[in-house]
Scaffold this active site. Structure first.
Site, short mmCIF file in Angstrom:
data_model
loop_
_atom_site.label_atom_id
_atom_site.label_comp_id
_atom_site.label_asym_id
_atom_site.label_seq_id
_atom_site.Cartn_x
_atom_site.Cartn_y
_atom_site.Cartn_z
N LYS A 36 -31.59 -37.97 5.03
CA LYS A 36 -31.26 -38.70 6.25
C LYS A 36 -31.13 -40.21 6.01
O LYS A 36 -30.24 -40.86 6.56
CB LYS A 36 -32.31 -38.42 7.33
CG LYS A 36 -32.28 -37.00 7.87
CD LYS A 36 -33.29 -36.83 9.00
CE LYS A 36 -33.22 -35.44 9.62
NZ LYS A 36 -33.66 -34.39 8.69
N GLY A 40 -34.43 -28.68 11.77
CA GLY A 40 -35.15 -27.73 12.61
C GLY A 40 -36.37 -28.31 13.29
O GLY A 40 -37.26 -27.58 13.72
N HIS A 74 -37.38 -28.41 19.55
CA HIS A 74 -36.37 -29.17 18.81
C HIS A 74 -35.28 -28.27 18.23
O HIS A 74 -34.58 -28.66 17.29
CB HIS A 74 -37.01 -30.00 17.68
CG HIS A 74 -38.03 -30.99 18.15
ND1 HIS A 74 -37.72 -32.08 18.93
CD2 HIS A 74 -39.38 -31.04 17.95
CE1 HIS A 74 -38.82 -32.76 19.19
NE2 HIS A 74 -39.83 -32.16 18.62
N GLU A 101 -23.51 -35.07 14.01
CA GLU A 101 -24.37 -35.04 15.19
C GLU A 101 -24.68 -36.46 15.67
O GLU A 101 -25.00 -37.34 14.86
CB GLU A 101 -25.67 -34.29 14.88
CG GLU A 101 -25.43 -32.83 14.47
CD GLU A 101 -26.70 -32.01 14.46
OE1 GLU A 101 -27.80 -32.61 14.52
OE2 GLU A 101 -26.60 -30.78 14.41
N ARG A 128 -22.09 -27.73 6.70
CA ARG A 128 -21.90 -26.28 6.71
C ARG A 128 -21.29 -25.86 8.04
O ARG A 128 -21.08 -26.68 8.93
CB ARG A 128 -23.25 -25.58 6.55
CG ARG A 128 -24.27 -26.04 7.59
CD ARG A 128 -25.54 -25.22 7.55
NE ARG A 128 -26.63 -25.81 8.32
CZ ARG A 128 -26.79 -25.74 9.63
NH1 ARG A 128 -25.87 -25.11 10.37
NH2 ARG A 128 -27.81 -26.29 10.23
N HIS A 168 -27.80 -34.51 23.07
CA HIS A 168 -27.45 -34.18 21.69
C HIS A 168 -26.00 -33.70 21.70
O HIS A 168 -25.70 -32.60 22.16
CB HIS A 168 -28.39 -33.08 21.18
CG HIS A 168 -28.12 -32.64 19.78
ND1 HIS A 168 -29.12 -32.36 18.88
CD2 HIS A 168 -26.97 -32.42 19.11
CE1 HIS A 168 -28.59 -31.99 17.73
NE2 HIS A 168 -27.29 -32.01 17.85
#
Length: 676
Positions: free
Chosen positions: A125, A173, A244, A284, A302, A217
């Site tokens: 990240k 996740g 989440h 995202e 992916r 989101h």
């Protein structure tokens, strides 16, 4: 965009390095394109749907994913052995593993996904945010640096301001993620996030981000090819989450104007260009609706779980595009050739305990019924009646996807379709999803990532009505009779049902820890009085029908006709009511489904199933004479074969099931004629 001669014809065989619904989904497209498919499976997946769909399949080890689906070396060996030219990783497992992508390349196998470098850069990240920042993609204010001491991170947190988020730089996740409301909470939250991250990803490096209160989101589907072409396929809203993790996804995102949609697409394509992306990916964003501003969050390198909603609004098969790009072709369409049509919503159906913070459950799916598929409705699943939800893998049972021209009507369509999605055997979230679809804020698009928590009072499981309990009790009475398709007086069927020569019966049902006693009285006019406390429901002309392993109860009252659909698994009764929703009710005494001889498979004039399963063989037909010891039927359940033999000399009067049918525990299979 440059054009190229199709190379897809050269792709003859692919290996799918995954299981369940995504493996089945990929195979459907491959078969349509004339490409052979190779499946891999663990020991417990030997009879799974994806194995049966494939042209050939290979065992890769024990149930534990670390010894099977995560073993890249074993998968490469199978690819070589089977002469597969390419590997599709699906999602999860090895799909975002840069080392596996490189391993494929080193062994001359095409990896159907992005280059290893893109996976590596976007998989961390902090690295991905630095790349996006340089590319001009807006990122959430925060700290993504190398200084990781407690004191350094606390100082950075004070500069960012509270509330903020601590995030593990690897994985996803929701693991290694903590929301911190104040400075006093920071140290404990940091320790907790690091511990979870280390356990899940083998790395405890974290980053800090400003926490956007009540964000949405929103993610954008992108595609790139090896010729330098990039497009986006519009956005999806994935704000409806628990723990989440997404549970409802919609495309396009509601309430997004054309200007914002254009900006989202533009920056998503910039993100793809920055890492020379190839294949399907998802960028995202966190969207702050209060100021109409969005920030890059991460890139998933992916195919996403929720890709079907994008397919529904664009008419594009994303798996086909993946195969074409991996074959070296250019993207099939340019940006101005991709159009948006209508609205689509996906509901993820999980085996989980909604009332216990959505904790995953596992077990045997005795029976499953899905709505009829069509151009506007898809069911993506890798599970059938008789399969198990294993503790070793993700508990998702299926994805239900619907399309409608109207973004509000689509939720009504989804709710109706969910009412026809019936599961017997494991706890699941179908009823919860139905309640979600009726929520007016969701329908109007007034959503954010904390939506479920904010609305939990209205989404919690509720007690069935007295009417539901009364009908369950009536079904119990009818099931105790001969099992015939139309039942008038079960109390007149001889010793199999007469209880102390009385026409009354008491059945105790349990729901949410409370007991409900239903007193049942049979009247001389072939009607029943069903009483709970002072509430009495009088019904007549009650009958049962068997439909693909489910029991359909029909009865008449003085005011209306009642219909209810039921499933049975041990002492549990699964109720599927299109009006009040789905319920699971416990029978206090499981033998209430039968007469006093409940432990036997034959009760005077009938044969009942000793367990839930599938009828493999029926050895008799109507009119046959059978002798004691003769084999009557064979049932398969949980990989075990159970042979039912006659305990007496009788004549067969009725056979209610055929080979291949699902049957519940204690359900009548064969009826014998009365002894003359």
């Amino acid at each position: 965009m440059t054009m190229s001669i199709s190379n897809l014809a050269h792709l003859k065989k692919i290996l799918i390095a995954n299981r369940g619904e995504i493996a089945c989904r990929i195979m459907k497209t491959a078969k349509r394109l004339g490409i052979q498919t190779v499946a891999v499976y663990s020991d417990i997946d030997v009879n799974s749907m994806h194995v049966q769909m494939a042209d050939e399949a290979y065992n890769i080890g024990p149930a534990q994913s670390q010894e099977s689906y995560l073993r890249g070396d074993k998968i490469i060996k199978v690819a070589t052995q089977s002469l597969a030219q390419a590997i599709h990783p699906g999602y999860g497992f090895l799909s975002e593993n840069a080392e596996f992508a490189k391993l494929c390349s080193d062994n001359g196998v095409i990896f159907i996904g992005p280059p290893a470098s893109a996976i590596r850069d976007m998989g961390i990240k902090s690295t991905s945010k630095n790349i996006m920042d340089k590319a001009g993609v807006p990122i959430v204010p925060g700290y993504h640096g190398e200084k990781q001491s407690d004191d350094d991170l606390l100082e950075r947190a004070k500069e960012i301001g509270f509330p903020l988020m601590i995030k593990a730089v690897r994985g996803g996740g929701g693991k290694g993620m903590r929301i911190v409301g104040s400075e006093s909470e920071f140290k404990q939250a940091l320790d907790s996030a690091r511990t979870e991250s280390l356990r899940a990803f083998g790395d405890n490096v974290v980053l800090l981000e400003k926490f956007v209160v009540n964000p949405r989101h929103i993610e954008v589907q992108i595609f790139g090819d090896s010729h330098g072409n990039y497009v986006h396929l519009f956005e999806r809203d994935c704000s409806i989450q628990r723990r989440h993790q997404k549970v409802i996804e919609q495309a396009p995102a509601p309430g997004i104007n054309e200007e914002t949609r254009y900006e989202l697409g533009k920056f998503a394509v910039k993100a793809a260009e920055a890492v020379k992306y190839e294949g399907a990916g998802t960028v995202e964003f966190i969207y702050d609706k209060s100021i109409n501003k969005f920030y890059f969050m991460e890139m998933n390198t992916r195919l996403q779980v929720e890709h079907p909603v994008t397919e529904m609004i664009t008419g594009i098969d994303l798996v086909e595009w993946q195969l074409r790009v991996a074959s070296g072709e250019t993207l099939p369409l340019a940006q101005d050739e991709i159009s948006l049509n209508g609205s689509a919503v996906e509901a993820r159906i999980y085996a989980e305990n909604v009332s216990d913070n959505f904790l995953p459950t596992a077990g045997h799916i005795q029976n499953i019924n899905t709505p009829e598929i069509g151009s506007n409705l898809r069911v993506e699943t890798g599970i059938r009646s008789g399969d198990d939800v294993s503790v070793h893998y993700d508990p998702m049972i299926a994805k239900l996807v619907v399309w409608d021209k109207d973004g509000k009507q689509v939720f009504r369509t989804l709710e109706q379709s969910l009412s026809e999605f019936n599961i017997v055997g494991v706890e699941n979230n179908v009823d919860f999803l139905r309640k979600l679809c009726k929520n007016q804020d969701l329908i109007e698009g007034n959503i954010h990532t904390g939506f479920i928590e904010d609305h939990k009072a209205n989404l919690s499981t509720q007690l069935p009505s007295e009417n539901i309990f009364q009908q369950i009790a009536l079904a119990a009475i009818l099931l105790q009779s001969s099992g015939s398709q139309s039942i008038s007086d079960p109390f007149s069927n001889g010793d199999s049902f007469r209880i102390n020569s009385s026409s009354t019966k008491k059945i105790t049902l349990i729901s949410h820890g409370k007991e409900f006693i239903v007193n049942i009285k049979f009247n001389n006019d072939a009607s029943y009085d069903l009483k709970i406390g002072e509430s009495v429901l009088k019904v007549k002309n009650a009958s049962l029908n068997y439909d693909n392993g489910f029991v359909m109860l029909r009865s008449e009252t003085s005011q209306n006709i009642l219909h209810i659909k039921l499933g049975f698994s041990g002492s549990r009764v699964y109720v599927f009511d299109k009006i009040s929703g789905d319920h699971v009710v416990e029978l206090k005494n499981e033998n209430d489904w039968l007469s006093d001889n409940a432990d036997t498979t034959q009760v005077t004039d009938r044969v009942v199933s000793p367990m839930p399963g599938i009828i493999e063989k029926i050895h008799v037909k109507k009119g046959d004479l059978v002798k004691k010891g003769d084999s009557l039927a064979v049932i398969i359940a949980m990989k075990m074969e159970y042979v039912i033999k006659s305990q007496q000399n009788r004549r067969v009067e009725e056979v209610y099931f055929s080979p291949g049918d699902n049957v519940g525990k204690n359900v009548s299979i064969i009826k014998f004629a009365e002894v003359s």
